[in-house]
Structures are given as C-alpha cells and as structure tokens.
Design an enzyme around this catalytic site. Structure first.
Site: not given
Ligand SMILES: *Cc1c(COP(=O)(O)O)cnc(C)c1O
Length: 390
Positions: A57, A155, A184, A240, A284, A331-333
């Site tokens: 992601k 969540r 999670h 994961r 700035y 700065c931005m860039d």
């Molecule tokens: C982002 C995420 C992960 C991975 O998390 P890390 O801490 O980067 O290993 C695993 N499961 C879910 C549901 C997540 O949203």
C-alpha cells in the site's frame, strides 16, 4: 546500473530526455531490489511455515507500487495486500494477476469493480458481506472474501464479542468463497506485549467457532511487522509485513529479531554553490544566519517532494561522505546546506536518506528530526521523485 526508472508516476507532463537521465533533476529515490529480496527471504524463513503476504500500500511505502509488486511476485509472493481499491486496480492494469487483498474499508458501490478485477474483498460487517454476496450473484461471479475481526483497534471489522453472526452469515454465502479471516494489532511494535496478547486471545476465541462447527477455518492472519518480529504465536497461517520488508523497523522499542536492511536511498545533487556573508540570513523567514562567512550549497529537493518542512534547521545530509546541516527553512523545491569551509561542486551527490560513504542517515533519524515516525517519512516522498531500481 539502473535497471528501470519509473517516470510514470511523476505527475509532470513534460519529461525531458526520458532516455537521457543526465538532464533530469538529480533528486531520485533509489530502490535496491536485492535488499528487498534479502528482507523478504529473511521474513519468510523466520515465520515459516506461515505464508507471507507482502503489503504494498501507499506506493509500496514510497518504493513504487508496480515495480515492487512485480519484484515480490518474482520472489514467489503468493498474494499482495493493499489499502485501497485504486491501488489494486493499478496493479491489475499493470498486468499483475496475483491475488490482491484490499484491507481498507469499502463502499457498496465499489463492489462491482472489485469483482470485475478479481480482487479479494475485506468483509468487515454482516451488511457488507450481504452486499458482496448479492453483487456477486448479480454479476454471476464468485467473490473472494476475507472476514475482518476487530480485536482492539476500533478501526474496521466486527467486534470480537459479536463476531459470531458474521461467521454464520459467511457460512451461508452462496456467491462468496471465504478465503481468510483476519485481525490487526494496535500495539505489536511496543516493548510491552500485553495489549497484543489480549488481542490475539480475543481473535483465537472468535476462531473457536470453526472448531465448534467442525469446519476448518480459512486462512488466519494477524501479524504486522511488529508482531512478526516479537510475537511468534501470532504468526498463525500467514503474516502481513509492510515496513519491515522495506528494511525499516516499525519502532525504536521493538525487538530486532530479524535482520533487515533499508532498500531505499533518497538522493539529490548540488546545483548551486555560494559564500554567505555574516548577518545575511538564509531562506524564508530568515530563521538562520552565520556570524562568519560560510559556504552554502543549494539542493533541489523540498517539502513539495516530501522532504518535511519540519526538517528546517534540524536535518543533516551527506555530501562527499560527510554530514552537513540543512540551514534555514526547507522550501517547496529547494534546501540550503551549510558546508562551513569545506568544498563541494555542482553535480556532487547529496544523500538525504540512506548510506553515503561511511555515513548513514537512517529513516529513524529523519523521523526523529521531523517529529514523526519512519512510516510517514517513506510514504510521504512525493511521486514527482522518480524511483530508480537497481
Ligand atoms: C499497513 C498494514 C499492515 C502492515 O503494517 P506494518 O506495520 O508496516 O508491517 C498489515 N496489516 C494491515 C491491516 C495494515 O493496514
């Protein structure tokens, strides 16, 4: 040698000299695919026989969604996890046919798109599961689903104390295959695993439903990077990993039981050199000035690239193997760097994140300087910075 350069997500329409990278801005993110390979294999070995679903992601934590996904699939990753439908569709559009689990919350009107692309949905309530089953029936397809149990994150997912209804409804689905069930952790990267233990025990209680009904559960998964490192009982059937696979530890307190190394180096180059007189403030807001003449170089990177403005007057960069401070506001860039009386030349490499000579600027350093966590440093690097793969 650069294997591929990803310009597709730069978000700029003019791409001068695509074949001649020497005319491009020197600001790039380098991704060492060999490091990703080592990290992925280290995790796989540590958690075996549990399977590994790499999480890609947020542009693969800034490393580039499509290239990282393809690399991981090449290493044998059986499936991938993403946050959004859009990320999964981008992978399908790039020709990725591997199973992809979308872990975020979904809206009813997104379901047909999931099904059209053969994506795996997260069913986080009875209502959503019913929606998915109906949409699959209407389209004449079978939906692939993972059930989401909330064991303490608050969540998405059905609460562990009222999950039975979802499991029952799932067993009645005619147009879904329930391939997985997951939860999670909220605190798996903490030194104190009390909260993680409580969450795991809640999840295992929910899973008893399968025993009670004499059916084997689908793929059970819960462990993120923190739990992979320090909570083996939570590995279950699959893990994961996100940040750990990219070679960064999820927190400073986590036990580093698996050795990984960062895959990312963020680089730029010197584009301007000057001497700044005493009493002539830089950038700035005039927040920094010297009381003696100093050599200051300008680097073409800024908060518009994801180099946080909070790094103003606190961050360091590596030039010619030595660390120098960022002076004045980001700065931005562009940023300015104080060399005191050292030398640097236009075109010299500047390391913003990663290794330069014997020095290193760790993701944790940038996070501390900017008052954030390594996750945000990585995912904040803008897509206008090309990703270069080695
Ligand atoms: C982002 C995420 C992960 C991975 O998390 P890390 O801490 O980067 O290993 C695993 N499961 C879910 C549901 C997540 O949203």
């Amino acid at each position: 040698m650069a294997a591929t350069v990803q310009y597709t997500q730069m978000g700029v329409s003019a791409r001068p000299g695509l074949e001649d990278t020497s005319v491009m801005r020197p600001t790039i993110v380098e991704v060492r695919l060999a490091r990703l390979t080592e990290n992925y294999r280290a995790i796989r070995t540590a958690v075996a026989p549990a399977a590994v679903m790499p999480i890609v992601k947020a542009n693969a934590y800034g490393h580039g969604l499509v290239d990282v996904a393809r690399h991981l699939i090449g290493l044998g990753a059986p499936s991938l996890g993403v946050g959004l439908l859009e990320e999964a569709v981008a992978l399908r559009d790039a020709g990725v046919t591997t199973p992809i689990l979308v872990m975020g919350g979904i809206l009813g009107n997104q379901i047909p798109l999931f099904l059209r692309h053969g994506l795996t949905l997260t069913a986080s309530s009875i209502d959503k599961l019913r929606h998915i089953d109906e949409a699959a029936r209407e389209m004449g397809v079978t939906a692939k689903v993972h059930l989401k149990i909330d064991t303490g994150m608050e969540r998405i997912g059905v609460h562990y104390y009222s999950a039975e209804g979802l499991l029952e409804r799932a067993s009645e689905c005619r147009h879904c295959v329930v391939e997985g069930i997951y939860s999670h952790f909220a605190n798996a990267d903490a030194a104190d695993l009390g909260s993680a233990r409580l969450q795991l025990s809640r999840f295992l209680d929910v899973l008893q439903w399968y025993d009670k009904h004499g059916v084997s559960p689908p793929l059970r998964h819960m462990a993120n990077s923190g739990a992979i490192l320090q909570f083996p009982e939570s590995h279950l059937d699959m893990v994961r990993p996100g940040i750990l696979m990219y070679g960064v530890y999820p927190s400073t307190e986590v036990r580093r039981t698996i050795a990984v190394r960062p895959a990312m180096t963020w680089k730029s180059g010197v584009v301007y050199f000057k001497v700044v007189r005493p009493g002539h403030p830089v950038s700035y807001g005039s927040t920094w000035q010297s009381d003696h003449p100093v050599r200051v170089v300008t680097i073409p990177v800024g908060y518009g690239d994801g180099y946080f403005r909070a790094l103003s007057n606190v961050a360091q960069v590596i030039i010619r193997g030595k660390k120098y401070p960022v002076v004045g506001r980001v700065c931005m860039d562009q940023i300015m760097v104080n060399l005191e009386w050292d030398s640097a030349y236009n075109g010299d490499e500047v390391v913003l994140l990663g290794e330069g000579g014997r020095e290193t600027i760790a993701c944790e350093d940038l996070a501390e300087w900017a008052g954030t966590i390594p996750y945000e440093i990585l995912t904040n690097i803008n897509t206008r910075v090309p990703r270069v793969y080695y």
